[in-house]
Write a protein that holds these residues in place. Structure first.
Motif, short mmCIF file in Angstrom:
data_model
loop_
_atom_site.label_atom_id
_atom_site.label_comp_id
_atom_site.label_asym_id
_atom_site.label_seq_id
_atom_site.Cartn_x
_atom_site.Cartn_y
_atom_site.Cartn_z
N ARG A 203 0.86 -1.19 0.00
CA ARG A 203 0.00 0.00 0.00
C ARG A 203 0.89 1.23 0.00
N GLY A 204 0.86 1.95 -1.10
CA GLY A 204 1.71 3.13 -1.22
C GLY A 204 1.78 3.60 -2.65
N GLY A 205 2.93 4.17 -3.02
CA GLY A 205 3.12 4.71 -4.35
C GLY A 205 3.33 3.62 -5.39
N GLY A 206 3.31 4.06 -6.64
CA GLY A 206 3.43 3.12 -7.75
C GLY A 206 4.72 2.32 -7.74
N ARG A 207 5.81 2.94 -7.35
CA ARG A 207 7.11 2.24 -7.35
C ARG A 207 7.12 1.11 -6.34
N LEU A 208 6.56 1.36 -5.16
CA LEU A 208 6.50 0.32 -4.13
C LEU A 208 5.64 -0.84 -4.61
N ILE A 209 4.45 -0.53 -5.10
CA ILE A 209 3.54 -1.59 -5.53
C ILE A 209 4.15 -2.41 -6.65
N GLN A 210 4.77 -1.73 -7.62
CA GLN A 210 5.38 -2.45 -8.75
C GLN A 210 6.52 -3.34 -8.29
N ALA A 211 7.31 -2.86 -7.33
CA ALA A 211 8.43 -3.66 -6.82
C ALA A 211 7.92 -4.95 -6.18
N THR A 223 -2.76 -3.44 -4.47
CA THR A 223 -3.51 -2.18 -4.36
C THR A 223 -2.95 -1.22 -5.40
N GLY A 224 -3.77 -0.27 -5.82
CA GLY A 224 -3.39 0.51 -6.99
C GLY A 224 -3.19 1.98 -6.75
N VAL A 225 -2.39 2.56 -7.63
CA VAL A 225 -2.22 4.01 -7.69
C VAL A 225 -3.53 4.61 -8.18
N GLY A 226 -3.86 5.79 -7.71
CA GLY A 226 -5.14 6.39 -8.06
C GLY A 226 -5.04 7.57 -9.01
N ASN A 227 -4.91 7.30 -10.31
CA ASN A 227 -5.05 8.38 -11.29
C ASN A 227 -6.53 8.43 -11.66
N CYS A 228 -7.31 9.10 -10.81
CA CYS A 228 -8.76 9.10 -10.94
C CYS A 228 -9.24 10.28 -11.80
N HIS A 229 -10.29 10.02 -12.60
CA HIS A 229 -10.81 11.01 -13.54
C HIS A 229 -12.23 11.44 -13.17
N ILE A 332 -9.61 7.80 -20.60
CA ILE A 332 -9.57 7.12 -19.30
C ILE A 332 -8.98 5.72 -19.45
N GLU A 333 -9.35 5.03 -20.51
CA GLU A 333 -8.84 3.68 -20.75
C GLU A 333 -7.33 3.70 -20.94
N THR A 334 -6.82 4.75 -21.59
CA THR A 334 -5.39 4.85 -21.86
C THR A 334 -4.57 5.19 -20.62
N TYR A 335 -5.09 6.10 -19.80
CA TYR A 335 -4.28 6.63 -18.70
C TYR A 335 -4.78 6.26 -17.30
N GLY A 336 -5.97 5.72 -17.18
CA GLY A 336 -6.51 5.38 -15.87
C GLY A 336 -5.78 4.21 -15.24
N THR A 337 -5.90 4.11 -13.94
CA THR A 337 -5.24 3.03 -13.19
C THR A 337 -6.24 2.03 -12.63
N ALA A 381 -13.21 -0.08 8.27
CA ALA A 381 -11.86 0.34 7.89
C ALA A 381 -11.51 -0.43 6.64
N GLU A 382 -10.38 -0.10 6.05
CA GLU A 382 -9.96 -0.85 4.87
C GLU A 382 -8.48 -1.15 4.98
N ILE A 383 -8.08 -2.24 4.33
CA ILE A 383 -6.66 -2.59 4.33
C ILE A 383 -5.99 -2.14 3.04
N GLY A 384 -6.79 -1.62 2.11
CA GLY A 384 -6.27 -1.12 0.85
C GLY A 384 -7.36 -1.15 -0.19
N ILE A 385 -7.07 -0.58 -1.36
CA ILE A 385 -8.02 -0.57 -2.47
C ILE A 385 -7.42 -1.36 -3.61
N SER A 386 -8.01 -2.49 -3.90
CA SER A 386 -7.48 -3.39 -4.92
C SER A 386 -7.93 -2.95 -6.30
N THR A 387 -6.97 -2.88 -7.24
CA THR A 387 -7.29 -2.57 -8.63
C THR A 387 -7.12 -3.80 -9.51
#
Length: 415
Positions: A203-211, A223-229, A332-337, A381-387
């Motif tokens: 749970r964190g930034g894109g680099r952490l999740i990808q690692a 869990t995912g990065v939130g580039n929300c539109h 949104i399809e191109t850039y959304g997360t 509460a939540e433990i994260g948001i799964s994408t």
């Protein structure tokens, strides 16, 4: 600090067996007691947090980052209330999802059970330490916590209070393990402890999740990065549109369900540009726009390719003008997360089309993306948001921390 990550994981595994046989009442009593202890011991947590904040100021952390890191008496009270809310929720384990009897008389039950041991890897939010612990314990799971170095003192203090509280309950304090190290090697160890860890949740930034996703051999709940539109359609009500946009962008800019991109229909923009410009100016929103937006909104700077994909976590906003709904969905399809996407429109057919074609964990019609949150949706509460799409998607509460067993009850049947 030298730590033995494997030894801690083994302790958590042992404790998970004890958790599995606790009653619902014993688990709830423990969570309620932890809430009381957290409120009582808040000063020690704030003292530790001040060390992290001082380091953050020295390192030049952004205001948004410092907001995520900062604690107060009120925020600690919110942690405690979160535990009480979780205690009131239905126990997710031991539920019979379905049952049937075979022709030979063998009785079959499909029941929910804990995952076992959760490895939680997260960054600058000390609240995750409490939220994740509460959800794990309520669902009968042990947890191994690895927080970011920026919150090391805060997290250590919180876990110390949690251990103190658990010693006065029937829950083993070994069920909550905290890896008190800033060494990345300690994090990397968790990636491959398949024998002791049942699932990893980053749970964190894109680099952490990808690692974690790329290197872990332990199963990952991503869990995912939130580039929300926010898409403002041609038929959008102007008051709804502006209220939703401003809330989604400015309520808490540094969280993953905040809006990062506005996609706006050119016809709507032409008719309501003065109102939009005034709202953006009033809330000090910095616009990064395409050519049409730069020509329309004073002060807008040209957006590069990186802006469309950026999770600003600030009051910066990428703005894209489109000719129609199809173009909005394509952007949104191109850039959304695949996190949270919203359409503002009075055209129900347009909303239905948006819901059918946009691939994301949470979709909104005439509402802010800020509701993609376990607490806001009644999860406690939540433990994260799964994408991702398998096992769990969207805000993950208690049910996401369970798996299933098939229980067969017979009377000597053989095959």
């Amino acid at each position: 600090m030298n730590v033995n990550v494997e030894a801690q994981a083994i302790e958590a595994k042992k404790a998970s067996k004890q958790l599995m046989i606790l009653s619902k009442e014993e688990k709830n009593e423990a969570l309620l007691h932890l809430a009381d202890v957290l409120e009582r011991e808040y000063e020690s947590i704030l003292q530790a947090n001040e060390k992290d904040l001082a380091n953050g100021r020295e390192q030049g952390f952004t205001d948004a980052f410092m907001d995520r890191l900062s604690l107060s008496k009120e925020r600690v009270q919110d942690f405690a209330q979160g535990l009480r809310d979780v205690a009131e929720l239905e126990d997710p384990t031991g539920q019979v999802l379905t049952d049937w009897t075979l022709e030979n008389g063998l009785q079959v039950e499909k029941v929910t059970v804990p995952l076992g041991v959760i490895g939680m890897i997260y960054e600058a939010r000390p609240n995750v330490t409490v939220d994740a612990t509460g959800l794990a314990l309520k669902s009968g799971n042990a947890i191994v916590l690895k927080g970011g170095s920026s919150a090391i003192h805060s997290n250590e203090a919180i876990v110390k209070v949690i251990h103190k509280g658990l010693e006065e309950t029937k829950m083993p304090k070994e069920a909550v393990q905290f890896i008190a190290s800033t060494d990345r090697a300690a994090t990397n160890e968790l990636f491959t402890m398949k024998e002791h860890i049942d699932v990893l949740i980053p749970r964190g930034g894109g680099r952490l999740i990808q690692a974690v996703v790329e290197n872990a051999t332990v199963p990952v709940l991503e869990t995912g990065v939130g580039n929300c539109h926010i898409y403002i359609d041609e038929q959008a009500d102007v008051e709804k549109a502006l209220n939703i946009l401003i809330n989604a962008k400015t309520d808490r800019p540094a969280v993953c369900n905040a809006a990062e991109t506005l996609v706006v229909h050119k016809s709507w923009l032409k008719e309501h540009q003065d109102a939009l410009i005034a709202a953006l100016k009033e809330h000090n929103i910095a616009v990064h726009g395409d050519e049409h937006i730069v020509d329309t909104i004073p002060g807008a700077v040209p957006a590069g390719e990186e802006d469309w994909a950026n999770e600003y976590l600030s009051t910066d906003l990428a703005v894209k003008a489109v000719d129609n709904l199809t173009d909005a969905i394509a952007h949104i399809e191109t850039y959304g997360t695949k996190h949270s996407e919203a359409i503002v429109t009075e055209d129900q057919k347009a909303a239905d089309h948006f819901f059918a074609l946009v691939d994301a964990a949470a979709l909104y019609h005439n509402a802010s993306t800020r509701f993609t949150d376990g607490g806001a949706l009644g999860f406690g509460a939540e433990i994260g948001i799964s994408t991702q799409k398998l096992h769990a998607r969207g805000p993950m509460g208690l049910p996401a921390l369970t798996t299933i067993k098939f229980l067969m009850k017979g009377n000597g049947q053989i095959r």
